[in-house]
Design a protein around this motif. Sequence first.
Motif, PDB file in Angstrom:
ATOM      1  N   THR A   1       0.840  -1.202   0.000  1.00  0.00           N
ATOM      2  CA  THR A   1       0.000   0.000   0.000  1.00  0.00           C
ATOM      3  C   THR A   1       0.874   1.251   0.000  1.00  0.00           C
ATOM      4  O   THR A   1       2.103   1.165  -0.031  1.00  0.00           O
ATOM      5  CB  THR A   1      -0.896   0.050   1.256  1.00  0.00           C
ATOM      6  OG1 THR A   1      -0.053   0.002   2.406  1.00  0.00           O
ATOM      7  CG2 THR A   1      -1.874  -1.112   1.304  1.00  0.00           C
ATOM      8  N   SER A   2       0.200   2.414   0.030  1.00  0.00           N
ATOM      9  CA  SER A   2       0.859   3.698   0.248  1.00  0.00           C
ATOM     10  C   SER A   2       1.909   4.037  -0.826  1.00  0.00           C
ATOM     11  O   SER A   2       3.047   4.370  -0.503  1.00  0.00           O
ATOM     12  CB  SER A   2       1.527   3.633   1.635  1.00  0.00           C
ATOM     13  OG  SER A   2       1.693   4.879   2.175  1.00  0.00           O
TER      14      SER A   2
ATOM     15  N   SER B   1       4.814   0.878   1.006  1.00  0.00           N
ATOM     16  CA  SER B   1       5.043   0.050   2.187  1.00  0.00           C
ATOM     17  C   SER B   1       4.392  -1.302   1.970  1.00  0.00           C
ATOM     18  O   SER B   1       3.252  -1.395   1.505  1.00  0.00           O
ATOM     19  CB  SER B   1       4.554   0.724   3.469  1.00  0.00           C
ATOM     20  OG  SER B   1       3.271   1.238   3.321  1.00  0.00           O
TER      21      SER B   1
ATOM     22  N   SER C   1       4.281   4.867   4.944  1.00  0.00           N
ATOM     23  CA  SER C   1       4.043   6.184   4.328  1.00  0.00           C
ATOM     24  C   SER C   1       5.288   6.825   3.730  1.00  0.00           C
ATOM     25  O   SER C   1       5.656   7.932   4.105  1.00  0.00           O
ATOM     26  CB  SER C   1       3.453   7.159   5.356  1.00  0.00           C
ATOM     27  OG  SER C   1       2.278   6.668   5.881  1.00  0.00           O
TER      28      SER C   1
ATOM     29  N   THR D   1      -1.852   0.688   6.278  1.00  0.00           N
ATOM     30  CA  THR D   1      -1.804   2.150   6.187  1.00  0.00           C
ATOM     31  C   THR D   1      -3.151   2.774   6.521  1.00  0.00           C
ATOM     32  O   THR D   1      -4.199   2.170   6.313  1.00  0.00           O
ATOM     33  CB  THR D   1      -1.404   2.571   4.764  1.00  0.00           C
ATOM     34  OG1 THR D   1      -2.198   1.820   3.852  1.00  0.00           O
ATOM     35  CG2 THR D   1       0.042   2.273   4.491  1.00  0.00           C
TER      36      THR D   1
ATOM     37  N   GLU E   1      -4.842   5.123   5.141  1.00  0.00           N
ATOM     38  CA  GLU E   1      -5.778   5.368   4.041  1.00  0.00           C
ATOM     39  C   GLU E   1      -6.477   4.085   3.622  1.00  0.00           C
ATOM     40  O   GLU E   1      -7.693   4.057   3.449  1.00  0.00           O
ATOM     41  CB  GLU E   1      -5.033   5.994   2.852  1.00  0.00           C
ATOM     42  CG  GLU E   1      -4.605   7.426   3.135  1.00  0.00           C
ATOM     43  CD  GLU E   1      -3.930   8.087   1.948  1.00  0.00           C
ATOM     44  OE1 GLU E   1      -3.637   7.398   0.950  1.00  0.00           O
ATOM     45  OE2 GLU E   1      -3.693   9.305   2.028  1.00  0.00           O
ATOM     46  N   TYR E   2      -5.687   3.018   3.456  1.00  0.00           N
ATOM     47  CA  TYR E   2      -6.295   1.745   3.073  1.00  0.00           C
ATOM     48  C   TYR E   2      -7.261   1.298   4.173  1.00  0.00           C
ATOM     49  O   TYR E   2      -8.356   0.796   3.883  1.00  0.00           O
ATOM     50  CB  TYR E   2      -5.222   0.686   2.825  1.00  0.00           C
ATOM     51  CG  TYR E   2      -5.801  -0.616   2.348  1.00  0.00           C
ATOM     52  CD1 TYR E   2      -6.186  -0.770   1.016  1.00  0.00           C
ATOM     53  CD2 TYR E   2      -6.028  -1.670   3.229  1.00  0.00           C
ATOM     54  CE1 TYR E   2      -6.756  -1.951   0.576  1.00  0.00           C
ATOM     55  CE2 TYR E   2      -6.601  -2.846   2.795  1.00  0.00           C
ATOM     56  CZ  TYR E   2      -6.963  -2.997   1.470  1.00  0.00           C
ATOM     57  OH  TYR E   2      -7.541  -4.157   1.038  1.00  0.00           O
TER      58      TYR E   2
END
Lengths: 443, 191
Positions: free
Chosen positions: A343-344, A357, A389, B131, B133-134
């Motif tokens: 993600t991110s 990440s 992040s 994270t 956001e996810y």
Amino acid sequence: MLNKRVIKIIFICLIAPVFLIESAHCRTEYDYIDINNPFIRKIPIAVPLFKSMSGSEKEKVLSKEASNLLSRSLEFTGYFKIIDRDAYLADPKTDTIGSNINFKNWTGIGAELLITGSLFLKDNVIEMELRLYDTFKGLLIVGKRYKGVVNNQRKMIHRFCGEIIYKLTGNRGIFDSKIAFVSSGSGNKNIYLCEFDGHNSEQLTYNKSITLSPAWSSDAKWIAYTSYSKGKPDLYIKNLKDKHGAVVAKKGINISPAWVPGKFQLAATLSFSGDPEIYLLTGKGEIVKNLTNNWGIDVSPTFSPDGKKMAFVSSRSGFPQIYIMDLDSGQVKRLTFQGKYNTSPSWSPRGDKIAYSGMQNGEINIYTIDVKGEGLTVQLTQNSGNNESPTWSPDGSLIAFSSTREGPSRIYVMTAYGTDQRRLLALPGEQTNPEWSPGVIDN
Amino acid sequence: MKKKLWICVALLLVIPGLLMVTSCAKKTVKADTTQEDEAAKLAAEKARQEEIDRQRDRQRAIDEENLQKEAARRKIIAARNLFMSENIYFDFDKYNLKPEAQEVLKTKAEWLRNNSGESIIIEGHCDERGTNEYNLALGDRRAQSANNFLIDLGIAESRLTTISYGEEQPADPRHNEDAWSKNRRAHFVIE
């Protein structure tokens, strides 16, 4: 009145250095730093204490501060090895100013670059003359003179750092940039800003609720973020100067903003349809169109520097993975295949890599992956808590990220190759969600 | 002398006589009042007893009613509290409803049918991994899963609101699987 005069002086002295000391043969670009692999070998550089011109105590203190700040700022880039002043052969009082530098004193201790400086203080205004030399060639690479009030010493030094990095890499570097991040120190998560090196942090939002995901516009004039100010996650678009802007508060979530490079447009995930999809919005918060249309989670957009492609996270395969969409054709291809939780994503300003990440064996780490070709993946953090992040410095040389390696989450910085990992700052509470600004901030 | 004697004789006669009279009179009076008292007493006693009985019965009925009311009230509160306190839980990175979650949602639907004036907020939460956001999107999907299931059970959409908190409001702040399993939840709030 004084303020106006001061501003005028700053303008004259910072925007237009009084004169340039730059010889003709120094205009050629030097390949001192190979930006494709710059951190393999650090360039040894000597930064002796600046010469105090009048010799007053206050001036001496300022000279020491200025030369130390210059040292630290150059070291921050990861390109340089700062040579210990105790190792110097030259007498700094007689030997570091003007044209009669004995370069052998510097090559003798391994210094390939030398910075000399002088500082003159009068009526709270300082005048600095700073020069960068190639010691082996005995050449002046760049010289500048700066004049401004004492409070602007930091800005002047960073301006010269920018000149140095420009001469050595062809890029203006990071010295005018800021980092936005989230800190819980006030009791609520709010957005803060600090300078590139973690200094001068200031609180930007004062919400009594959760605030997340700051995103800079490419002109650094706007910040978008998610806030629960009205009880649910809404998207706020704010002008940094006058604080006006727009709110996107549709049903469901309004989150994960990312600005389109060079445009007053941004992408964000909205779930008013019942499914989190990425939409293209105007800077005023109006929907232009759907960018994704796929059952499952689509979130965290990031744009290629040319604005033609968008990477994002989608759970369409059953697990969160990073995908790239060609914005003209709408074609989507999966980028990450290692692991079940990636993600991110953050697209490098140089365009060639995406940092993200990834979770493997219960540990979250920062990786980079080549956008083209085989998608070569490099793991940048390991055995150091959870690392999340990632965000690129505007020149693509550094990555800031959050990590729990010391317990509470803090912001750290490393080179784009994972070397020189260090904490950027530690404030009360926890710090997360760093977002590096574009290169030039004119405020 | 003779006079004195007569007085004495007279006194001897008169005094016992008087005594007799008084004692007789007393006796008669006493007999009369006793009879009346007994009757009144009995009547009063009876009435009192009846009143006590009536009051007791009345009190019993009130108590009974109160008990029933209290029980009913407690039941309502308990049902309401259970509605608020009973979460449904999810697997890591999942938003599908597990069978036990579906059973819980059926009791929630029943409560919503019995309390047709009430509207609710469904909060979607995640554990801290991954994270922000996810996780905000994942929390949204979790709340949506519960939301859609309740709609399928006949609850009006207008009574349901979803909010995702992602990983921002853990129920258990610890950093282990025990805490994480409690934090991957949908929580229900009566508006």
